[in-house]
Design an enzyme around this catalytic site. Structure first.
Site, PDB file in Angstrom:
ATOM      1  N   ARG A  62      41.749  42.448  36.100  1.00  0.00           N
ATOM      2  CA  ARG A  62      41.668  41.458  37.180  1.00  0.00           C
ATOM      3  C   ARG A  62      42.947  40.644  37.359  1.00  0.00           C
ATOM      4  NH1 ARG A  62      36.956  42.850  35.721  1.00  0.00           N
ATOM      5  NH2 ARG A  62      37.961  42.850  33.687  1.00  0.00           N
ATOM      6  N   ARG A 112      51.094  37.884  30.449  1.00  0.00           N
ATOM      7  CA  ARG A 112      50.025  37.785  29.443  1.00  0.00           C
ATOM      8  C   ARG A 112      50.587  38.277  28.129  1.00  0.00           C
ATOM      9  NH1 ARG A 112      44.025  39.974  30.362  1.00  0.00           N
ATOM     10  NH2 ARG A 112      44.016  37.998  31.512  1.00  0.00           N
TER      11      ARG A 112
HETATM   12  N1   CP Z   1      39.409  37.448  33.702  1.00  0.00           N
HETATM   13  C1   CP Z   1      40.422  38.190  33.180  1.00  0.00           C
HETATM   14  O1   CP Z   1      41.390  37.630  32.621  1.00  0.00           O
HETATM   15  O2   CP Z   1      40.254  39.531  33.322  1.00  0.00           O
HETATM   16  P1   CP Z   1      41.324  40.631  32.863  1.00  0.00           P
HETATM   17  O3   CP Z   1      41.384  40.565  31.342  1.00  0.00           O
HETATM   18  O4   CP Z   1      40.805  41.929  33.384  1.00  0.00           O
HETATM   19  O5   CP Z   1      42.650  40.230  33.451  1.00  0.00           O
END
Ligand code: CP
Length: 325
Positions: A62, A112
């Protein structure tokens, strides 16, 4: 490791403390105006010529894809680090050096990383804004912005709501960032978790110092009847060093449609996703489920954040400013 910020005071979004309440509300209003652009009903190339660098050192669906969608819907471009295994990280390149490179290739970076504090470390040496897309068990402020957008969409306000945060409150960075923001808007908080996964005591103390009314419990289901929001989270298996410890708490909560018979009609169920087994599919078709809309709202919230950090104003009337696709 020396910090080499080349002299500019660059402001990214590392924790929710980087935004005032007024700025949060402005960004949510901007996001609301951008909805037709996020849905692809209107073309508004506000970020044409700008490049976003997506640096994801941990898996993501996401956050990574909604950043990319947000940038492209606004006419901008995206370069991706891609799979870490095919990058020069495997040759031993440090985060510091990687940031120096991508800083030169892009206008803004979404990042991230598994290490708590990595986003701040990157921002300290970068000349472009860093958007923290999750740093270990630390913070996930762009998720908080889409969470707040979803709550405001459903309830018309952020203040004075009763919000249950349930599941892995120890390692869940989404609930760390969200609980700070909700406290600032005067929400009452219920932290529902197994003992092993309680909200870290320093976070509880900090929230209490800022006036939060907090109840901590292991009993999620008996707390739901007067809640306005139930925010479920996955137990973060990847953060456990001991598999036996994980086995003790795996499957702690399994929310089923049968649990919803006495809840408020306007109560919404949220989840940052991915889910494992903490929300049964029987909940998906109920009026309370909001997690898929919440994931879509990641596009519009991140569009508004990209514009804010790149200092690109959003027209008051996007319909007049935009064109057909
Ligand atoms: N909500 C969220 O951070 O999803 P992902 O880990 O898929 O980015």
């Amino acid at each position: 490791m020396p910090v080499v910020n080349r002299g500019k005071a660059v402001t990214g979004l590392i924790t929710m403390d980087d935004l005032t309440n007024e700025e949060i509300l402005e960004i949510l209003a901007d996001a609301e105006r951008l909805l037709p652009v996020a849905k692809g009903e209107l073309y508004l190339p506000l970020l044409q010529g700008r490049i976003l660098g997506n640096l994801f050192f941990e898996p993501s669906t996401r956050t990574r894809m909604s950043f990319e969608t947000a940038m492209k819907r606004l006419g901008g471009d995206v370069v991706n680090l891609g799979d870490v295994k095919t990058s020069s990280v495997v040759k031993g390149e440090t985060l510091f050096d990687t940031i120096q490179m991508v800083d030169g290739y892009t206008d803004i970076i979404a990042m991230r990383h598994p290490r708590q504090g990595a986003a701040q470390y990157a921002q300290d040496s970068a000349n472009v804004p860093i958007l923290n897309g999750g740093d270990g068990a630390g913070h996930h402020p762009t998720q908080t912005m889409l969470d707040l957008f979803t709550i405001k969409q459903a309830h018309g306000r952020l203040d004075g709501l009763k919000v249950i945060l349930a599941g892995d409150l120890r390692y869940g960075r989404t609930v760390h960032s969200l609980s700070h923001a909700l406290t600032r808007f005067g929400c009452e908080l219920v932290f529902a978790s197994p003992e092993l996964l309680r909200m870290p005591s320093e976070i509880v103390a900090d929230l209490s110092d800022h006036g939060a009314k907090i109840t901590e419990t292991e009993d999620l289901y008996s707390m739901m009847n007067d809640a306005d929001v139930v925010y479920m989270t996955r137990i973060q298996k990847e953060r456990f060093s001991d598999e036996d410890e994980y086995a003790k708490v795996a499957g702690a909560y399994k929310l089923h449609a049968n649990h919803l018979t006495d809840v408020k009609s306007g109560m919404i169920i949220m989840h940052p996703l991915p889910r494992v087994d903490e929300i049964h599919p029987s909940v998906d078709k109920t009026r309370h489920a909001r997690y898929f809309e919440q994931a879509f709202n990641g596009v519009v919230a991140r569009m508004a954040l990209l514009c804010k950090l790149l200092h690109v104003p959003i027209p008051n009337d996007v319909t007049k400013a935009g064109g057909a696709l």
